[in-house]
Design an enzyme around this catalytic site. Structure first.
Site, PDB file in Angstrom:
ATOM      1  N   ARG A  59       0.803  -1.227   0.000  1.00 29.13           N
ATOM      2  CA  ARG A  59       0.000   0.000   0.000  1.00 29.13           C
ATOM      3  C   ARG A  59       0.834   1.273   0.000  1.00 29.13           C
ATOM      4  NH1 ARG A  59      -3.262  -3.717   2.615  1.00 29.13           N
ATOM      5  NH2 ARG A  59      -2.343  -3.253   4.652  1.00 29.13           N
ATOM      6  N   GLU A  96       4.679 -10.320  14.141  1.00 34.44           N
ATOM      7  CA  GLU A  96       4.166 -10.841  15.411  1.00 34.44           C
ATOM      8  C   GLU A  96       4.466 -12.344  15.514  1.00 34.44           C
ATOM      9  OE1 GLU A  96       0.064  -9.980  15.874  1.00 34.44           O
ATOM     10  OE2 GLU A  96       0.006 -10.625  17.968  1.00 34.44           O
TER      11      GLU A  96
END
Ligand code: AMP
Length: 175
Positions: A59, A96
Protein backbone atom coordinates in the site's frame (compact mmCIF):
# COMPACT_ATOMS: atom_id res chain seq x y z
CA UNK A 1 -7.56 15.57 9.67
CA UNK A 2 -11.20 14.73 10.40
CA UNK A 3 -12.21 14.75 6.71
CA UNK A 4 -9.47 12.22 5.99
CA UNK A 5 -10.09 10.22 9.17
CA UNK A 6 -13.76 9.94 8.24
CA UNK A 7 -12.77 8.35 4.94
CA UNK A 8 -10.82 5.48 6.54
CA UNK A 9 -13.01 2.47 7.27
CA UNK A 10 -12.31 0.39 10.36
CA UNK A 11 -12.83 -3.35 9.94
CA UNK A 12 -12.84 -5.14 13.31
CA UNK A 13 -11.30 -8.60 13.55
CA UNK A 14 -9.81 -8.66 10.05
CA UNK A 15 -7.73 -10.43 8.80
CA UNK A 16 -7.80 -12.16 12.19
CA UNK A 17 -9.45 -11.75 15.58
CA UNK A 18 -8.21 -8.75 17.58
CA UNK A 19 -6.96 -6.70 14.59
CA UNK A 20 -8.70 -3.40 13.80
CA UNK A 21 -7.90 -3.15 10.11
CA UNK A 22 -7.71 0.38 8.69
CA UNK A 23 -9.18 0.11 5.19
CA UNK A 24 -7.93 2.99 3.05
CA UNK A 25 -9.77 1.96 -0.14
CA UNK A 26 -12.67 4.17 0.97
CA UNK A 27 -10.29 7.16 1.02
CA UNK A 28 -8.67 6.26 -2.30
CA UNK A 29 -12.01 6.21 -4.13
CA UNK A 30 -12.90 9.71 -2.88
CA UNK A 31 -11.43 12.30 -5.31
CA UNK A 32 -11.14 15.08 -2.72
CA UNK A 33 -9.80 12.71 -0.05
CA UNK A 34 -7.17 11.32 -2.37
CA UNK A 35 -6.04 14.79 -3.44
CA UNK A 36 -5.92 16.04 0.17
CA UNK A 37 -3.99 12.97 1.33
CA UNK A 38 -1.31 13.27 -1.35
CA UNK A 39 -0.96 17.06 -0.86
CA UNK A 40 -0.81 16.82 2.93
CA UNK A 41 1.69 13.95 2.85
CA UNK A 42 3.94 15.91 0.49
CA UNK A 43 3.71 19.41 2.01
CA UNK A 44 6.16 19.07 4.95
CA UNK A 45 8.85 17.81 2.59
CA UNK A 46 8.63 20.58 -0.02
CA UNK A 47 12.07 22.16 -0.18
CA UNK A 48 13.62 19.35 1.90
CA UNK A 49 15.84 18.23 -0.95
CA UNK A 50 14.15 14.84 -1.42
CA UNK A 51 15.71 12.96 -4.35
CA UNK A 52 13.72 9.74 -4.08
CA UNK A 53 10.43 8.62 -2.55
CA UNK A 54 10.47 5.00 -1.42
CA UNK A 55 7.16 3.11 -1.31
CA UNK A 56 6.85 -0.17 0.58
CA UNK A 57 4.87 -3.10 -0.83
CA UNK A 58 1.97 -3.00 -1.23
CA UNK A 59 0.00 0.00 0.00
CA UNK A 60 3.01 2.32 0.11
CA UNK A 61 2.98 1.98 -3.69
CA UNK A 62 -0.36 3.79 -3.79
CA UNK A 63 1.07 7.05 -2.45
CA UNK A 64 4.81 7.10 -3.23
CA UNK A 65 4.61 7.97 -6.96
CA UNK A 66 2.05 10.73 -6.39
CA UNK A 67 4.17 12.25 -3.60
CA UNK A 68 7.27 11.97 -5.79
CA UNK A 69 5.49 13.93 -8.54
CA UNK A 70 4.60 16.66 -6.03
CA UNK A 71 8.18 16.88 -4.79
CA UNK A 72 9.89 16.64 -8.17
CA UNK A 73 11.57 13.43 -6.99
CA UNK A 74 11.96 9.91 -8.36
CA UNK A 75 10.22 6.86 -6.93
CA UNK A 76 11.71 3.53 -5.80
CA UNK A 77 9.99 0.35 -4.65
CA UNK A 78 10.79 -1.81 -1.62
CA UNK A 79 9.30 -5.18 -2.56
CA UNK A 80 8.66 -8.59 -1.07
CA UNK A 81 11.30 -11.25 -1.89
CA UNK A 82 11.56 -12.53 -5.44
CA UNK A 83 9.57 -9.71 -7.08
CA UNK A 84 12.38 -7.45 -8.30
CA UNK A 85 14.06 -8.56 -11.53
CA UNK A 86 17.58 -7.12 -11.04
CA UNK A 87 20.21 -7.68 -8.29
CA UNK A 88 18.85 -6.85 -4.85
CA UNK A 89 19.74 -6.14 -1.24
CA UNK A 90 17.42 -7.80 1.31
CA UNK A 91 16.44 -7.06 4.86
CA UNK A 92 14.35 -9.37 7.00
CA UNK A 93 12.24 -8.14 9.89
CA UNK A 94 10.17 -9.53 12.72
CA UNK A 95 6.40 -9.96 12.49
CA UNK A 96 4.17 -10.84 15.41
CA UNK A 97 4.57 -14.47 14.34
CA UNK A 98 7.56 -15.24 12.13
CA UNK A 99 9.56 -12.97 9.84
CA UNK A 100 9.14 -11.11 6.56
CA UNK A 101 11.59 -9.51 4.16
CA UNK A 102 11.90 -6.45 1.91
CA UNK A 103 14.23 -5.95 -1.04
CA UNK A 104 15.53 -3.02 -3.08
CA UNK A 105 17.41 -3.06 -6.36
CA UNK A 106 21.04 -2.57 -5.44
CA UNK A 107 21.27 0.44 -7.80
CA UNK A 108 18.00 2.03 -6.59
CA UNK A 109 19.84 4.67 -4.55
CA UNK A 110 23.10 6.48 -5.29
CA UNK A 111 25.21 7.20 -2.20
CA UNK A 112 24.18 10.49 -0.61
CA UNK A 113 20.73 10.65 -2.19
CA UNK A 114 18.00 11.83 0.16
CA UNK A 115 15.10 9.42 0.52
CA UNK A 116 11.57 9.98 1.87
CA UNK A 117 10.05 6.68 3.05
CA UNK A 118 6.30 6.23 2.59
CA UNK A 119 3.76 3.66 3.72
CA UNK A 120 0.01 3.77 4.26
CA UNK A 121 0.25 2.94 7.95
CA UNK A 122 2.79 2.90 10.80
CA UNK A 123 2.10 0.23 13.43
CA UNK A 124 5.04 -1.46 15.21
CA UNK A 125 7.51 0.09 12.77
CA UNK A 126 9.01 -3.24 11.65
CA UNK A 127 8.28 -2.72 7.96
CA UNK A 128 9.59 0.81 7.73
CA UNK A 129 12.66 0.00 9.85
CA UNK A 130 13.58 -2.75 7.37
CA UNK A 131 13.18 -0.23 4.52
CA UNK A 132 15.34 2.24 6.50
CA UNK A 133 18.07 -0.38 6.85
CA UNK A 134 18.03 -0.92 3.07
CA UNK A 135 18.35 2.84 2.44
CA UNK A 136 21.34 3.00 4.79
CA UNK A 137 22.98 -0.05 3.25
CA UNK A 138 22.88 1.61 -0.18
CA UNK A 139 24.41 4.82 1.20
CA UNK A 140 21.17 6.83 1.12
CA UNK A 141 20.19 9.49 3.63
CA UNK A 142 16.74 9.31 5.26
CA UNK A 143 15.05 12.67 4.62
CA UNK A 144 11.93 11.66 6.56
CA UNK A 145 8.89 9.43 6.81
CA UNK A 146 5.30 9.96 5.66
CA UNK A 147 2.33 7.81 6.68
CA UNK A 148 -1.36 8.28 6.04
CA UNK A 149 -2.23 6.52 9.32
CA UNK A 150 -0.26 6.11 12.54
CA UNK A 151 -1.30 3.72 15.31
CA UNK A 152 0.23 5.93 17.96
CA UNK A 153 -0.58 3.55 20.82
CA UNK A 154 2.17 1.31 19.39
CA UNK A 155 5.86 2.19 19.73
CA UNK A 156 6.57 2.67 16.00
CA UNK A 157 7.63 6.31 15.87
CA UNK A 158 10.19 5.97 18.67
CA UNK A 159 12.14 3.45 16.64
CA UNK A 160 12.68 5.77 13.69
CA UNK A 161 15.54 7.97 14.91
CA UNK A 162 15.88 11.69 14.35
CA UNK A 163 14.45 12.13 10.82
CA UNK A 164 11.04 13.88 10.70
CA UNK A 165 8.03 11.55 10.95
CA UNK A 166 4.80 12.91 9.45
CA UNK A 167 1.41 11.19 9.73
CA UNK A 168 -2.02 12.55 8.76
CA UNK A 169 -4.33 10.46 10.96
CA UNK A 170 -3.46 9.16 14.41
CA UNK A 171 -5.28 6.51 16.42
CA UNK A 172 -4.28 6.87 20.07
CA UNK A 173 -6.21 3.80 21.17
CA UNK A 174 -6.96 0.41 19.68
CA UNK A 175 -10.45 1.32 18.47
P1 AMP B 1 4.32 -2.43 11.04
O1 AMP B 1 5.46 -3.08 10.30
O2 AMP B 1 3.94 -3.18 12.29
O3 AMP B 1 4.58 -0.96 11.31
O4 AMP B 1 3.04 -2.55 10.13
C1 AMP B 1 2.84 -1.69 9.06
C2 AMP B 1 2.44 -2.43 7.81
O5 AMP B 1 1.42 -3.39 8.06
C3 AMP B 1 1.88 -1.46 6.80
O6 AMP B 1 2.43 -1.79 5.53
C4 AMP B 1 0.37 -1.64 6.85
O7 AMP B 1 -0.17 -1.66 5.55
C5 AMP B 1 0.16 -2.98 7.57
N1 AMP B 1 -0.72 -2.86 8.75
C6 AMP B 1 -0.35 -3.12 10.04
N2 AMP B 1 -1.39 -2.96 10.88
C7 AMP B 1 -2.44 -2.59 10.12
C8 AMP B 1 -3.82 -2.25 10.42
N3 AMP B 1 -4.31 -2.26 11.67
N4 AMP B 1 -4.61 -1.89 9.38
C9 AMP B 1 -4.12 -1.85 8.11
N5 AMP B 1 -2.86 -2.16 7.79
C10 AMP B 1 -2.02 -2.52 8.76
Amino acid sequence: MSKLADLVRNIPNWPKPGIQFKDITTLLRDPEGLRLAVEDLSRPFQGAGVDLVLGTEARGFLFAPAIALHLGAGCILARKPGKLPWRTVSQSYQLEYGTDCLELHEDAIQPGQRVLLVDDLLATGGTILAATALVHRLGGVVAGYAFLVELSFLPGREKLGSAPVHSLIQYATEE
